[in-house]
Design an enzyme around this catalytic site. Structure first.
Site, PDB file in Angstrom:
ATOM      1  N   CYS A  23       7.055  35.634 -20.878  1.00 31.62           N
ATOM      2  CA  CYS A  23       7.203  37.082 -21.040  1.00 31.62           C
ATOM      3  C   CYS A  23       8.396  37.449 -21.929  1.00 31.62           C
ATOM      4  O   CYS A  23       8.653  38.621 -22.173  1.00 31.62           O
ATOM      5  CB  CYS A  23       7.342  37.762 -19.679  1.00 31.62           C
ATOM      6  SG  CYS A  23       8.949  37.503 -18.920  1.00 31.62           S
ATOM      7  N   CYS A  34      13.498  33.144 -14.896  1.00 34.32           N
ATOM      8  CA  CYS A  34      13.062  34.258 -15.731  1.00 34.32           C
ATOM      9  C   CYS A  34      13.415  35.537 -14.995  1.00 34.32           C
ATOM     10  O   CYS A  34      13.136  35.689 -13.815  1.00 34.32           O
ATOM     11  CB  CYS A  34      11.554  34.177 -15.942  1.00 34.32           C
ATOM     12  SG  CYS A  34      10.804  35.752 -16.384  1.00 34.32           S
ATOM     13  N   ASP A  36      -2.536  -1.293   2.715  1.00 30.39           N
ATOM     14  CA  ASP A  36      -2.098   0.066   2.996  1.00 30.39           C
ATOM     15  C   ASP A  36      -3.233   0.859   3.628  1.00 30.39           C
ATOM     16  O   ASP A  36      -4.026   1.495   2.948  1.00 30.39           O
ATOM     17  CB  ASP A  36      -1.627   0.722   1.694  1.00 30.39           C
ATOM     18  CG  ASP A  36      -0.667   1.849   1.976  1.00 30.39           C
ATOM     19  OD1 ASP A  36      -0.296   2.036   3.154  1.00 30.39           O
ATOM     20  OD2 ASP A  36      -0.280   2.540   1.034  1.00 30.39           O
ATOM     21  N   GLU A  51     -39.083  -4.484  19.932  1.00 31.65           N
ATOM     22  CA  GLU A  51     -37.978  -5.417  20.215  1.00 31.65           C
ATOM     23  C   GLU A  51     -36.909  -4.736  21.064  1.00 31.65           C
ATOM     24  O   GLU A  51     -36.345  -5.333  21.973  1.00 31.65           O
ATOM     25  CB  GLU A  51     -37.363  -5.910  18.890  1.00 31.65           C
ATOM     26  CG  GLU A  51     -38.210  -6.934  18.175  1.00 31.65           C
ATOM     27  CD  GLU A  51     -37.735  -7.169  16.734  1.00 31.65           C
ATOM     28  OE1 GLU A  51     -37.519  -8.325  16.376  1.00 31.65           O
ATOM     29  OE2 GLU A  51     -37.580  -6.168  15.981  1.00 31.65           O
ATOM     30  N   LYS A 105       8.519  -5.037   0.914  1.00 25.40           N
ATOM     31  CA  LYS A 105       7.796  -3.937   0.263  1.00 25.40           C
ATOM     32  C   LYS A 105       7.893  -4.017  -1.261  1.00 25.40           C
ATOM     33  O   LYS A 105       8.925  -4.404  -1.804  1.00 25.40           O
ATOM     34  CB  LYS A 105       8.368  -2.579   0.718  1.00 25.40           C
ATOM     35  CG  LYS A 105       8.291  -2.338   2.216  1.00 25.40           C
ATOM     36  CD  LYS A 105       6.875  -2.202   2.729  1.00 25.40           C
ATOM     37  CE  LYS A 105       6.320  -0.816   2.560  1.00 25.40           C
ATOM     38  NZ  LYS A 105       6.827   0.187   3.478  1.00 25.40           N
ATOM     39  N   TYR A 134      -5.604  -9.292  11.094  1.00 24.56           N
ATOM     40  CA  TYR A 134      -4.374 -10.049  10.866  1.00 24.56           C
ATOM     41  C   TYR A 134      -3.592 -10.399  12.136  1.00 24.56           C
ATOM     42  O   TYR A 134      -2.526 -10.986  12.054  1.00 24.56           O
ATOM     43  CB  TYR A 134      -3.462  -9.345   9.869  1.00 24.56           C
ATOM     44  CG  TYR A 134      -3.147  -7.893  10.178  1.00 24.56           C
ATOM     45  CD1 TYR A 134      -2.475  -7.536  11.330  1.00 24.56           C
ATOM     46  CD2 TYR A 134      -3.520  -6.889   9.292  1.00 24.56           C
ATOM     47  CE1 TYR A 134      -2.184  -6.225  11.610  1.00 24.56           C
ATOM     48  CE2 TYR A 134      -3.230  -5.563   9.556  1.00 24.56           C
ATOM     49  CZ  TYR A 134      -2.562  -5.237  10.713  1.00 24.56           C
ATOM     50  OH  TYR A 134      -2.283  -3.932  10.983  1.00 24.56           O
ATOM     51  N   GLU A 187      -6.201  -3.999   9.825  1.00 27.49           N
ATOM     52  CA  GLU A 187      -6.019  -2.757   9.087  1.00 27.49           C
ATOM     53  C   GLU A 187      -7.362  -2.221   8.603  1.00 27.49           C
ATOM     54  O   GLU A 187      -8.132  -2.948   7.974  1.00 27.49           O
ATOM     55  CB  GLU A 187      -5.121  -3.044   7.870  1.00 27.49           C
ATOM     56  CG  GLU A 187      -4.424  -1.838   7.325  1.00 27.49           C
ATOM     57  CD  GLU A 187      -3.102  -1.543   8.037  1.00 27.49           C
ATOM     58  OE1 GLU A 187      -2.830  -2.126   9.120  1.00 27.49           O
ATOM     59  OE2 GLU A 187      -2.343  -0.713   7.514  1.00 27.49           O
ATOM     60  N   LYS A 243       0.289  -6.929   2.410  1.00 26.50           N
ATOM     61  CA  LYS A 243       0.365  -5.806   3.353  1.00 26.50           C
ATOM     62  C   LYS A 243      -0.593  -4.711   2.892  1.00 26.50           C
ATOM     63  O   LYS A 243      -0.320  -3.993   1.938  1.00 26.50           O
ATOM     64  CB  LYS A 243       1.788  -5.270   3.435  1.00 26.50           C
ATOM     65  CG  LYS A 243       1.965  -4.220   4.510  1.00 26.50           C
ATOM     66  CD  LYS A 243       3.433  -3.899   4.708  1.00 26.50           C
ATOM     67  CE  LYS A 243       3.672  -3.029   5.933  1.00 26.50           C
ATOM     68  NZ  LYS A 243       3.048  -1.716   5.861  1.00 26.50           N
ATOM     69  N   LYS A 272       5.212 -14.205   7.846  1.00 27.48           N
ATOM     70  CA  LYS A 272       5.260 -14.452   9.292  1.00 27.48           C
ATOM     71  C   LYS A 272       5.552 -15.926   9.547  1.00 27.48           C
ATOM     72  O   LYS A 272       5.050 -16.782   8.813  1.00 27.48           O
ATOM     73  CB  LYS A 272       3.903 -14.125   9.933  1.00 27.48           C
ATOM     74  CG  LYS A 272       3.451 -12.697   9.764  1.00 27.48           C
ATOM     75  CD  LYS A 272       2.032 -12.471  10.305  1.00 27.48           C
ATOM     76  CE  LYS A 272       1.627 -11.017  10.083  1.00 27.48           C
ATOM     77  NZ  LYS A 272       0.214 -10.756  10.373  1.00 27.48           N
ATOM     78  N   ASP A 315     -39.108  -0.843  17.542  1.00 30.23           N
ATOM     79  CA  ASP A 315     -39.088  -0.221  18.867  1.00 30.23           C
ATOM     80  C   ASP A 315     -39.482  -1.232  19.942  1.00 30.23           C
ATOM     81  O   ASP A 315     -38.922  -1.241  21.034  1.00 30.23           O
ATOM     82  CB  ASP A 315     -40.077   0.961  18.905  1.00 30.23           C
ATOM     83  CG  ASP A 315     -39.552   2.119  18.074  1.00 30.23           C
ATOM     84  OD1 ASP A 315     -38.471   1.963  17.449  1.00 30.23           O
ATOM     85  OD2 ASP A 315     -40.223   3.176  18.029  1.00 30.23           O
ATOM     86  N   CYS A 336      12.248  33.694 -21.377  1.00 36.13           N
ATOM     87  CA  CYS A 336      11.099  33.170 -20.643  1.00 36.13           C
ATOM     88  C   CYS A 336      10.002  32.799 -21.645  1.00 36.13           C
ATOM     89  O   CYS A 336       9.658  33.619 -22.504  1.00 36.13           O
ATOM     90  CB  CYS A 336      10.589  34.226 -19.669  1.00 36.13           C
ATOM     91  SG  CYS A 336       9.019  33.769 -18.915  1.00 36.13           S
ATOM     92  N   CYS A 352       6.583  39.716 -15.569  1.00 39.05           N
ATOM     93  CA  CYS A 352       6.261  38.426 -16.190  1.00 39.05           C
ATOM     94  C   CYS A 352       4.899  37.982 -15.674  1.00 39.05           C
ATOM     95  O   CYS A 352       4.704  37.812 -14.473  1.00 39.05           O
ATOM     96  CB  CYS A 352       7.317  37.390 -15.838  1.00 39.05           C
ATOM     97  SG  CYS A 352       6.870  35.725 -16.384  1.00 39.05           S
ATOM     98  N   GLU A 367       0.891 -12.891   3.825  1.00 43.78           N
ATOM     99  CA  GLU A 367      -0.320 -12.064   3.790  1.00 43.78           C
ATOM    100  C   GLU A 367       0.016 -10.780   3.048  1.00 43.78           C
ATOM    101  O   GLU A 367       1.078 -10.219   3.252  1.00 43.78           O
ATOM    102  CB  GLU A 367      -0.737 -11.664   5.219  1.00 43.78           C
ATOM    103  CG  GLU A 367      -1.043 -12.803   6.126  1.00 43.78           C
ATOM    104  CD  GLU A 367      -1.127 -12.372   7.594  1.00 43.78           C
ATOM    105  OE1 GLU A 367      -1.047 -11.154   7.886  1.00 43.78           O
ATOM    106  OE2 GLU A 367      -1.252 -13.262   8.437  1.00 43.78           O
TER     107      GLU A 367
HETATM  108  S1  IVH Z   1       1.237  -7.646  11.382  1.00 40.43           S
HETATM  109  C1  IVH Z   1       3.485  -7.801  14.982  1.00 40.43           C
HETATM  110  N1  IVH Z   1       0.112  -8.035   9.056  1.00 40.43           N
HETATM  111  O1  IVH Z   1       1.856  -2.750   8.576  1.00 40.43           O
HETATM  112  C2  IVH Z   1       3.208  -7.301  13.645  1.00 40.43           C
HETATM  113  N2  IVH Z   1       0.658  -5.804   9.668  1.00 40.43           N
HETATM  114  O2  IVH Z   1       4.588  -1.875   9.125  1.00 40.43           O
HETATM  115  C3  IVH Z   1       2.018  -6.464  13.605  1.00 40.43           C
HETATM  116  N3  IVH Z   1      -0.015  -4.116   8.043  1.00 40.43           N
HETATM  117  O3  IVH Z   1       1.294  -1.489  11.803  1.00 40.43           O
HETATM  118  C4  IVH Z   1       1.538  -6.177  12.256  1.00 40.43           C
HETATM  119  N4  IVH Z   1      -0.921  -5.499   6.599  1.00 40.43           N
HETATM  120  O4  IVH Z   1      -0.577  -1.306  10.036  1.00 40.43           O
HETATM  121  C5  IVH Z   1       0.624  -7.127   9.908  1.00 40.43           C
HETATM  122  N5  IVH Z   1      -0.951  -8.510   7.066  1.00 40.43           N
HETATM  123  C6  IVH Z   1      -0.442  -7.616   7.901  1.00 40.43           C
HETATM  124  C7  IVH Z   1      -0.445  -6.241   7.631  1.00 40.43           C
HETATM  125  C8  IVH Z   1       0.125  -5.361   8.540  1.00 40.43           C
HETATM  126  C9  IVH Z   1      -0.668  -4.248   6.867  1.00 40.43           C
HETATM  127  C10 IVH Z   1       0.456  -2.828   8.594  1.00 40.43           C
HETATM  128  C11 IVH Z   1       0.070  -2.570  10.030  1.00 40.43           C
HETATM  129  C12 IVH Z   1       1.359  -2.443  10.770  1.00 40.43           C
HETATM  130  C13 IVH Z   1       2.284  -2.035   9.693  1.00 40.43           C
HETATM  131  C14 IVH Z   1       3.709  -2.372  10.056  1.00 40.43           C
END
Ligand code: IVH
Length: 666
Positions: free
Chosen positions: A408, A423, A117, A34, A311, A224, A172, A115, A287, A32, A405, A429, A113
């Protein structure tokens, strides 16, 4: 900005953070004394500066006032999304376009990178202090979730050293597999709803009005990208990530790749790594590493030309079929089900998967004893992809389609043009009756608390329930002799049944479980007829006048109300005290942005069921159509939106996401 201003800004951020730790998390980090010292310093500096002091300065507030719940925040730089690729060819096209646009001899390096979820978040820092955090929303503005973001790991509250005065850091928010499993276990123990996957759990947890609940849920973050302030901060993605990491942001493992061949290999590598990661990833993001090159490439529509998400296919797992059984549904439809040796698929134990219908069963030729590949469709519902035993001479014979069935023993029929077998036992049934009761008392029907599946099944098995009307005529004396049925439980059950005897028409119609009549149709019917009497006596023509009602639905309704047995059941229900209340006309606010608009809704949503949304949209005066056309005003697209989204984009129809949907419904 002078030194004093900067220090004031910093102190406000620091004190806000401590208030949050003290009042929300119940976990102060400083004494407190601080705290008082920092506050003193701020009071002095604010006085010295002599400028008006904003209401939300910690010198003006007591405790921790959350900013208005989920108010909207405009992103300084729009948040783009990523184009998807599903094959190596699409990656080759991606690289080829870069060469075409930048010249064949340009030196291109890609950064890979995973992706993650989860859900995208934009965090805004001013002079190194976190000011607010917002969800992606529609890419232009999102919901303010600042309070909740503070408990997410991997996000520093303040940045140090040389950073742009205004900086948007993006990344994310996700839930680890371990936290997800622990959360679901806890939910189950408490009788609360289970989350379908870590992504939904993360989204649901971030949208908590009570920030201490979010804190308990253990969310994490990977940075990211950068919005405002990016140019001054770094000259490439790899440099950016290194700098963010040095500031305390969590970042993922990345790799620099020279060409498409390296991308293919890297993609395969991570696909193998995927099951052993502690968090869910659904692909790899590639990217262009250099920011200057990114700028030159620019973006099309809502996604940059310099990035793509490759994907992964849904995670597939092998197991063995132990039995094929037949399940009888509420309307008598009999579905083949594969019962398998339990396996973990994308973080969930799976032991049963529907085989949909006899055609599907025949096409896939799944047999008892087969080794099969299974996956979770849309990562939720388990399905058998294929049998690996086809051609094996030692396999068992195909499972026979039941002529009776399985429950039944009534005859089984297949209607013309239908894939389903049924059925014919109707309500005699017990399997159909059980499902009908469950539906009748379910949350969207009569909503009777404490009337779960187990009870429904036992009541049918022991003959205490013969029709849905019997729900209101239970023999509590007999019930009280059952094991586990204490006095308190019985009283509660009796009370909750009693309290639900008054029901609005739309719920009542839905609860009856008439074929082809879902929630949205029930609502349209109720809005049109208002009373049960009008509804029951409606002619086919009258029914067909309603927007949502086609020939099939009309026929089903006519059939239901004409049937003598059904009339008796309804009569009984009324005798037992059920009162159906006339449906209130929904008052349509003609100023609502959706009033009179034609909307289409597609994909899945984290915080609302699509059906529920449809009803609420109708109540706002929107026409909810099923297909996108040039007459569509808005497409509301959730996760995994497919062809409708594509069509809307082609036609230039406005597309919005869940955040906007919730804002409209609020
Ligand atoms: S870059 C300009 N990097 O994927 C691009 N997105 O489908 C902006 N996401 O809305 C996103 N991992 O929610 C980027 N390594 C990553 C990512 C990533 C997951 C998601 C993010 C985005 C969605 C697009």
């Amino acid at each position: 900005m002078g030194d004093i201003q900067q220090r004031i800004h910093e102190l406000r951020g620091i004190l806000k953070g401590h208030n949050y730790r003290y009042y929300v998390l119940d976990a102060p980090q400083i004494s407190d004394a601080e705290y008082d010292q920092l506050l003193r310093e701020l009071v002095d500096l604010e006085q010295k500066l002599g400028e008006p002091i904003p209401d939300d300065s910690p010198t003006q507030t007591v405790g921790y006032k959350p900013d208005t719940a989920f108010s909207s925040r405009k992103h300084a730089v729009p948040m783009l999304s990523l184009a998807n690729a599903f094959s190596d060819t699409e990656i080759s096209d991606f690289v080829r376009r870069h060469k075409e646009l930048l010249g064949d001899n340009t030196n291109l390096t890609y950064i890979a990178e995973p992706k993650v979820d989860g859900l995208a978040i934009n965090i805004y820092y001013e002079f190194g202090q976190m000011v607010y955090a917002a969800t992606r929303g529609d890419g232009i503005s999102g919901e303010d979730v600042t309070d909740n973001i503070r408990s997410v790991s991997g996000i520093p509250w303040r940045l140090t050293g040389q950073v742009p005065a205004q900086l948007e850091v993006r990344g994310e928010v996700y839930m680890s597999k371990a936290s997800f499993l622990a959360l679901n276990q806890k939910q189950e123990a408490a009788g609360e709803k289970l989350f379908a996957n870590p992504r939904n759990a993360a989204a649901g947890s971030l949208r908590q009005l009570d920030a201490s609940i979010t804190a308990e849920r253990k969310l994490s973050f990977f940075a990211y990208a950068i919005g405002l302030g990016g140019d001054a901060f770094a000259s490439s993605q790899s440099e950016l990530l290194a700098k963010l990491s040095a500031q305390g942001f969590a970042i993922q493992e990345t790799a620099l790749l020279a060409d498409e061949q390296a991308m293919f290999e890297h993609y395969q590598l991570w696909m193998k790594k995927r099951p052993s990661l502690d968090y869910e990833i659904d692909g790899m993001v590639f990217k262009v590493n250099d920011f200057k090159q990114q700028k030159l490439l620019g973006s099309v529509a809502r996604s940059p030309r310099w990035a793509i998400a490759y994907k992964f296919p849904a995670e597939e797992v092998e197991t063995v079929v132990e039995a094929i059984t037949w399940q009888v549904g509420r309307t008598g439809v009999i579905t083949p089900v594969a019962n398998m040796k339990p396996v973990l698929v994308s973080g969930v134990m799976v032991s049963r998967a529907t085989l949909h219908n006899i055609q599907e069963l025949g096409r896939k030729d799944v047999r008892v004893g087969d080794r099969v590949v299974i996956r979770r469709a849309g990562d939720v519902i388990p399905e058998v992809v294929k049998s690996l035993s086809i051609g094996d001479p030692s396999r068992s014979q195909p499972t026979l389609v039941p002529k009776q069935c399985p429950v039944c023993y009534a005859a089984v029929e297949q209607e013309d043009g239908e894939a389903a077998i049924r059925c014919m036992g109707g309500l005699s049934c017990s399997a159909q009756l059980k499902e009908r009761i469950k539906h009748f008392v379910s949350r969207d029907g009569f909503d009777i608390e404490g009337f779960g599946s187990k009870l429904s099944e036992a009541l049918v098995d022991k003959g205490l329930i013969k029709t849905i009307a019997d729900v209101f005529n239970l023999d509590y004396e007999v019930l009280s002799t059952w094991e586990g049925m204490g006095e308190k439980k019985i009283t509660n059950l009796e009370q909750s049944i009693e309290s639900r005897k008054h029901i609005v028409l739309s719920r009542f119609i839905y609860a009856l479980g008439i074929r082809h009549v879902g929630q949205a149709t029930a609502m349209s019917l109720a809005q049109h007829f208002r009373t049960i009497d009008a509804m029951q006596t409606a002619s086919e023509e009258a029914l067909l006048e309603i927007n949502d009602v086609g020939k099939e639905v009309a026929a089903s309704l006519m059939h239901f109300f004409a049937e003598e047995h059904n009339q008796q059941v309804l009569q009984k229900m009324f005798e037992y005290g059920v009162q159906v209340q006339a449906e209130q006309a929904v008052e349509i606010d003609s100023n609502h942005p959706l009033a009179g608009k034609t909307v289409v809704i597609t994909g899945s949503f984290s915080n609302i069921k699509r059906n529920q949304a449809k009803i609420l949209l109708q109540q706002l005066g929107a026409k909810v159509a099923s297909a996108v056309s040039k007459n569509t005003d808005v497409l509301i697209a959730g996760e995994k939106a497919g062809s409708k989204l594509k069509k809307a984009e082609e036609l230039g129809v406005r597309v919005v996401d869940e955040t906007q949907l919730l804002a409209w419904l609020a």
